[in-house]
Design an enzyme around this catalytic site. Structure first.
Site, short mmCIF file in Angstrom:
data_model
loop_
_atom_site.label_atom_id
_atom_site.label_comp_id
_atom_site.label_asym_id
_atom_site.label_seq_id
_atom_site.Cartn_x
_atom_site.Cartn_y
_atom_site.Cartn_z
N GLY A 1 49.27 40.03 41.27
CA GLY A 1 48.39 39.03 41.85
C GLY A 1 47.51 38.62 40.82
NE ARG B 1 46.84 49.06 47.39
CZ ARG B 1 46.59 48.91 46.24
NH1 ARG B 1 45.23 48.59 46.04
NH2 ARG B 1 47.40 48.69 45.32
CG ASP C 1 42.03 47.85 42.39
OD1 ASP C 1 42.62 47.22 43.57
OD2 ASP C 1 42.17 47.67 41.06
CE LYS D 1 47.30 46.84 37.70
NZ LYS D 1 47.39 45.69 38.36
C1 S3P Z 1 41.72 42.61 39.73
C2 S3P Z 1 41.03 42.39 41.01
C3 S3P Z 1 40.90 43.11 42.50
C4 S3P Z 1 41.88 44.27 42.26
C5 S3P Z 1 43.20 43.91 41.38
C6 S3P Z 1 42.75 43.55 40.03
C7 S3P Z 1 41.28 41.81 38.61
O1 S3P Z 1 41.60 42.09 43.13
O2 S3P Z 1 42.21 44.57 43.55
O3 S3P Z 1 43.93 45.23 41.33
O4 S3P Z 1 42.31 42.08 37.72
O5 S3P Z 1 40.84 40.82 38.59
P1 S3P Z 1 40.78 41.06 44.04
O6 S3P Z 1 40.26 40.03 42.84
O7 S3P Z 1 41.89 40.38 44.75
O8 S3P Z 1 39.83 41.64 44.83
#
Ligand code: S3P
Length: 428
Positions: free
Chosen positions: A94, A345, A314, A21
């Site tokens: 996010g 979480r 994660d 992803k």
């Molecule tokens: C991600 C970074 C992580 C992770 C999220 C995906 C990414 O978040 O927890 O599921 O794709 O860069 P953070 O950058 O907020 O730690």
């Protein structure tokens, strides 16, 4: 939708988890601002990545799916995005919101980025601060949350120490750095996944590295390419856990990402006694990949803290489930970031594990889950969080009775077809 998981005797077979992803988001965004055509194979068709695709399409980028998971993007160059009147919806993602903000900051128009109820509560100050320093005008909602109105413009380079361990923040700054007039420099307090750095280089962008500092010179134009995505290790982790927990089980997962910022879950489990063989290690478009052969195992447990946490962030939900079956339990500290993920979480794990009859101690920055516990089933709540739903699906396999997961189908956020694959590989 409520999902029912029944106890299972074993799991076996070849597990085909979707494309990663995190990598898929980055490749789609870079494909959009590249010149020429980009073809991405094994693109993650998770609803998170589809949110990225939909935002890019609204910004005027032509994107076509072919087969089940190949994507063709007609890149329009760094400044080829079109302004859009209505807000762009990042859904639950996010990564879409934080990374796209970096790109939108470099455009000569303004855009509003919004998300679902969960995403619109998550902290955005971590990107607002550095992007504002670069000259992006960002108008957030209250408490620095989305919707974010982003007015792009001419960007100045910054030299920025990222105060939180976050690959999303690092990536947002690096993407904005493509638009800055000069050399942008970011420094991490702790190393995080480096997919953006790898992807940028695959698209022909030069970066400089020294220690935890990365430099990017603005004005470099990414060039389209044909590329494949490794399978997602964070999705694979649920099947690895099911195999470790159920007796007489064995699975094979091929071509999974072994990125140094992601594979720590395997190292942690192997250290605790898990039978996980890593085979056929090689590089695929700059990313390390390999095959995993996993057998049922008993785990010692242990303590997970410090700079390890960003690398397993994660996987904490599934580690908490595994912890209940370890010899001495698992302690997780320095993981306050878990409170601002798709759900809080720490709280959702504590509440749901207690519903299943487990003991668990909650800390502001983590938890202690004692080992050798019996899970009894019951009705748990995903709180709309895909990784909580999948973690409790695996808990349901080893519970005494059926487990009902309220709003369980949110697994589509990262893993379309998760429940049907689990059902296919498990023997009841
Ligand atoms: C991600 C970074 C992580 C992770 C999220 C995906 C990414 O978040 O927890 O599921 O794709 O860069 P953070 O950058 O907020 O730690």
């Amino acid at each position: 939708m409520r999902v029912i998981v029944k106890p299972s005797r074993k799991i076996s077979g070849i597990v085909e988890v979707p494309g990663d992803k995190s990598i898929s988001h980055r490749l789609a965004m870079l494909g959009a601002i590249a010149t020429g055509q980009t073809i991405i194979r094994r693109f993650s068709t998770s609803s998170d990545c589809l949110s990225t695709v939909s935002c890019l399409r609204q910004l005027g980028i032509q994107i076509e799916f072919s087969g089940s998971d190949s994507l063709t993007i007609l890149g329009q160059g760094l400044r080829g995005l079109k302004s859009v009147n209505q807000p762009l919806d990042a859904g639950n993602s996010g990564t879409t919101m934080r990374l796209l903000s970096g790109i939108l900051g470099g455009q000569n128009f303004s855009t509003t980025l919004t998300g679902d109820n969960s995403l619109n509560k998550r902290p955005m100050n971590r990107i607002i601060e550095p992007l504002s320093q670069m000259g992006v005008l960002i108008q957030p909602n209250k408490n620095f949350t989305a919707p974010l109105k982003i007015e792009g413009g001419t960007l100045q380079p910054i030299d920025y120490l990222i105060p939180v361990a976050s690959a999303q923040v690092k990536s947002s700054i690096l993407l904005a750095g493509l638009y800055a007039q000069g050399m942008t420099q970011v420094q991490e307090i702790m190393s995080t996944r480096n997919h953006t750095e790898i992807a940028l280089q695959q698209f022909g962008v030069k970066l400089e590295f020294s220690g935890k500092t990365i430099k990017i010179l603005g004005g470099q134009q990414p060039k389209g390419l044909e590329i494949s995505v490794p399978r997602d290790i964070s999705s694979a982790a649920f099947f690895v856990a099911a195999t470790l927990l159920l007796p007489n089980s064995e699975i094979l997962i091929e071509q999974v990402s072994l990125n140094p910022g992601r594979r720590a879950i395997l190292d942690v489990l192997i250290e605790m006694g898990a039978s996980i063989e890593i085979l056929q290690q090689k590089e695929l478009f700059g990313e390390l990949i390999g095959d995993l052969r996993v057998h049922s195992s008993t785990l010692k447990g242990g303590s997970l803290t410090g700079s390890l946490i960003p690398k397993i962030i994660d996987e904490v939900p599934i580690l908490a489930i595994l912890a209940t079956q370890t010899h001495k339990g698992i302690t997780i500290r320095d993981a306050g970031e878990l409170r601002v993920k798709e759900s809080d979480r720490i709280q959702t794990l504590v509440q749901n594990l207690r519903i299943m009859g487990a003991k668990i101690e909650e800390y502001s920055d983590g938890m202690f889950i004692p080992g050798q516990q019996i899970l009894k089933g019951g009705t748990v709540h995903s709180h709309g969080d895909h990784r909580i739903s999948m973690a409790f699906a695996i808990a349901g396999l080893i519970a005494l009775g059926p487990t009902y997961i309220k709003n369980g189908d949110c697994t589509e956020v990262s893993f379309p077809g998760f429940f049907s694959l689990l059902e296919k590989l498990c023997t009841s």
